[in-house]
Structure formats: C-alpha cells, structure tokens
Design a protein around this motif. Structure first.
Motif, PDB file in Angstrom:
ATOM      1  N   ILE A 173      -0.409  -3.918  -5.690  1.00  0.00           N
ATOM      2  CA  ILE A 173      -1.699  -3.415  -6.160  1.00  0.00           C
ATOM      3  C   ILE A 173      -1.592  -3.092  -7.651  1.00  0.00           C
ATOM      4  O   ILE A 173      -0.614  -2.491  -8.089  1.00  0.00           O
ATOM      5  N   ASP A 209      -5.305   3.184  -3.407  1.00  0.00           N
ATOM      6  CA  ASP A 209      -5.599   1.980  -2.636  1.00  0.00           C
ATOM      7  C   ASP A 209      -4.641   1.856  -1.454  1.00  0.00           C
ATOM      8  O   ASP A 209      -3.885   0.900  -1.322  1.00  0.00           O
ATOM      9  N   ARG A 242       0.831  -1.203   0.000  1.00  0.00           N
ATOM     10  CA  ARG A 242       0.000   0.000   0.000  1.00  0.00           C
ATOM     11  C   ARG A 242       0.866   1.254   0.000  1.00  0.00           C
ATOM     12  O   ARG A 242       0.505   2.260  -0.625  1.00  0.00           O
ATOM     13  N   ILE A 262      -5.349  -6.784   0.272  1.00  0.00           N
ATOM     14  CA  ILE A 262      -5.863  -5.706  -0.575  1.00  0.00           C
ATOM     15  C   ILE A 262      -5.572  -5.981  -2.048  1.00  0.00           C
ATOM     16  O   ILE A 262      -6.310  -5.566  -2.934  1.00  0.00           O
ATOM     17  N   ASP A 274       1.852   1.719  -3.496  1.00  0.00           N
ATOM     18  CA  ASP A 274       0.734   2.305  -4.226  1.00  0.00           C
ATOM     19  C   ASP A 274       0.679   3.809  -4.002  1.00  0.00           C
ATOM     20  O   ASP A 274       0.450   4.586  -4.945  1.00  0.00           O
ATOM     21  N   HIS A 286      -8.361  -6.436  -5.330  1.00  0.00           N
ATOM     22  CA  HIS A 286      -8.269  -5.782  -6.636  1.00  0.00           C
ATOM     23  C   HIS A 286      -7.796  -6.746  -7.721  1.00  0.00           C
ATOM     24  O   HIS A 286      -7.464  -6.308  -8.826  1.00  0.00           O
TER      25      HIS A 286
END
Length: 267
Positions: A80, A28, A18, A107, A21, A111
């Motif tokens: 991600i 996200d 994350r 996560i 990202d 996705h």
C-alpha cells in the motif's frame, strides 16, 4: 494500469500488505489485520520498527541505484502506498526515471493512483500480478521499461511470503535472467537466525490464519544473489546497509533487527 482485475478484497483473513500498512500507522487495513498485527507485537514489539527499517532500506537502495545511473525500476510486492514511494525517491534524483510497480493484493490496486503521480519527464505504471507468475510481470514491465538498459529490481519484504515449494529462488532467477547486464537486484527478507523461538511462534500463528511465512537463513538469503556481484557492504541487517544515505529509524538499534538486506549487480 496493466493487468487490472475487479477489486475484491477479502476482509476475513489478514493480508501481509495490510498488516504492513497497520505497522506503519496507515489506515488501509481491516480489524482482522490489526488483530493479527497485535498478536505479532506480543511476540516481538519491534515489528513496526522492522517495517520502517525495510522502507528506509528501499529508499537508501533506490537513492544509491539512481546515483549509479540506474533510471528504470521494477518494484514487485509494492504494498500500500506510503510516502516517499520508490518512484518519488528515484525521480527526485533522476526526473526521467521509469518505474513499474507490481502487487497481487487488490487493495493496492485500489490505491494505485497514488503510485502513478510521478514527474512529467518520467513514467510510472502499476500492474496487478503475482511474483509466482514472472512471465506476466515481465510482459507488463516491458511495456514501460526498456530491457536493453539496466533495471533495478526490488523485492522488499516479499520473499519470506514465498515458500520453497513455490520455487522462490527459481522465480527470482527467472526475473534476473530477463534483465540486461548492469541491472541490480535489491532484496530484504525476514529471518529466524536471531530470534528462533519468537519466529517459530509467529510462523505458526500466521499459518493458522492462512499466511505462509518462510524465514530463511543468511545462507538461504544469499542464494538469491547467485551469479551476481554483491554491492559492498554485502549482506547486512537492513539498517546497516549504507546508513549514510538516509536517516536512522527510531528504535532500530534496540536489539538486532531479524532480517537481511542486500543489493547485487548483474555482470
């Protein structure tokens, strides 16, 4: 999708995927990830450039592998989705390419549908597993990939989160041992070789937040390729590996990017 588990996202601690990202300008991520990301920027404002340089390396390496006739890819530590994803690069060159993505962050699973929209001729699959469990990864990958044919194994910006006590070199060795001759290993990895003070501070900050960072030297990085044939130009800072295969990342020449990248072939 294989290896699927209920999505339970811990938003109380930062997570590397994350944070990555956030560095790339994605949405996200959570406040805890942005807060730690900003602390990393205070130590080295080039961190977002490093993230983009790693993505660009993956794209160039995938393009190069497809040009060598590789039609199967196993990408561990996928992160991600950020376009172009590996399958998009591979299937643009080889429409029937088969790609298996693997990550342990829930996560990414949430996705994963974005990772599975490939060509009709090819195949894309996502499995939730940890690099520390290579047997589970290989079992899932074999459902999609033919291990009698060469595979491109990618570990982009992943292994610096796997400490020596978890057997990082041995884990990579077990994965490579399962691949047939003609397969390739693709790795990028952060290092403290160029920025020892900033890297030490970053390591401590991340450790306090529950994130392990194992910054390896050039020699330690090169050990991941023991028994393999390094592809020219060998171990390089990532943006200097076949730059002609992609566009430069803005800011990549503003000082040394503290990392290494390389591709090697299994004889």
């Amino acid at each position: 999708m294989t290896g699927q588990h209920p999505v339970e996202i811990d938003t109380t601690r930062p997570h590397p995927a994350r944070m990555y990202d956030w560095y790339l300008g994605g949405k996200d991520n959570y406040p805890v990830d942005e807060a730690m990301g900003r602390q990393m920027l205070e130590l080295d404002p080039r961190v977002p450039v490093m993230a983009r340089v790693n993505r660009a390396f993956m794209q160039r390496a995938t393009t190069w592998l497809a040009g060598q006739g590789v039609r199967q890819f196993l990408d561990i530590g996928t992160g991600i989705p950020t376009e172009p994803n590996l399958h998009q690069v591979a299937q643009r060159a080889v429409p029937d390419a088969r790609v298996v993505y693997c990550d342990n962050d829930p996560i990414v699973l949430a996705h994963a549908a974005a990772l599975l929209r490939g060509t009709d001729e090819g195949a894309t699959e996502y499995l939730q597993a940890d690099v520390r469990d290579p047997d589970a990864i290989l079992e899932g990958a074999r459902k999609v990939l033919d291990f009698n044919e060469p595979v491109g194994l990618s570990l982009i910006a992943l292994l610096h989160f796997v400490p020596d006590e978890d057997g990082a070199h041995e884990l990579v060795g077990r994965l490579v041992d399962a691949l047939p001759p003609g397969s390739h290993l693709v790795i990028t990895h952060a290092t403290a070789d160029f920025t020892p003070e900033e890297s030490a501070a970053a390591t401590e900050k991340l450790k306090a937040a529950g994130v392990t960072l194992a910054l390896r030297s050039r020699d330690e990085f090169t050990r991941f390729f023991d028994g393999l044939d390094l592809v020219a130009p060998g171990v390089q800072v990532p943006h200097e590996w076949h730059p002609e295969l992609g566009d430069p990342i803005p800011g990549q020449s503003d000082g040394i990017i503290p990392g290494y990248g390389a591709v090697a072939r299994k004889p």
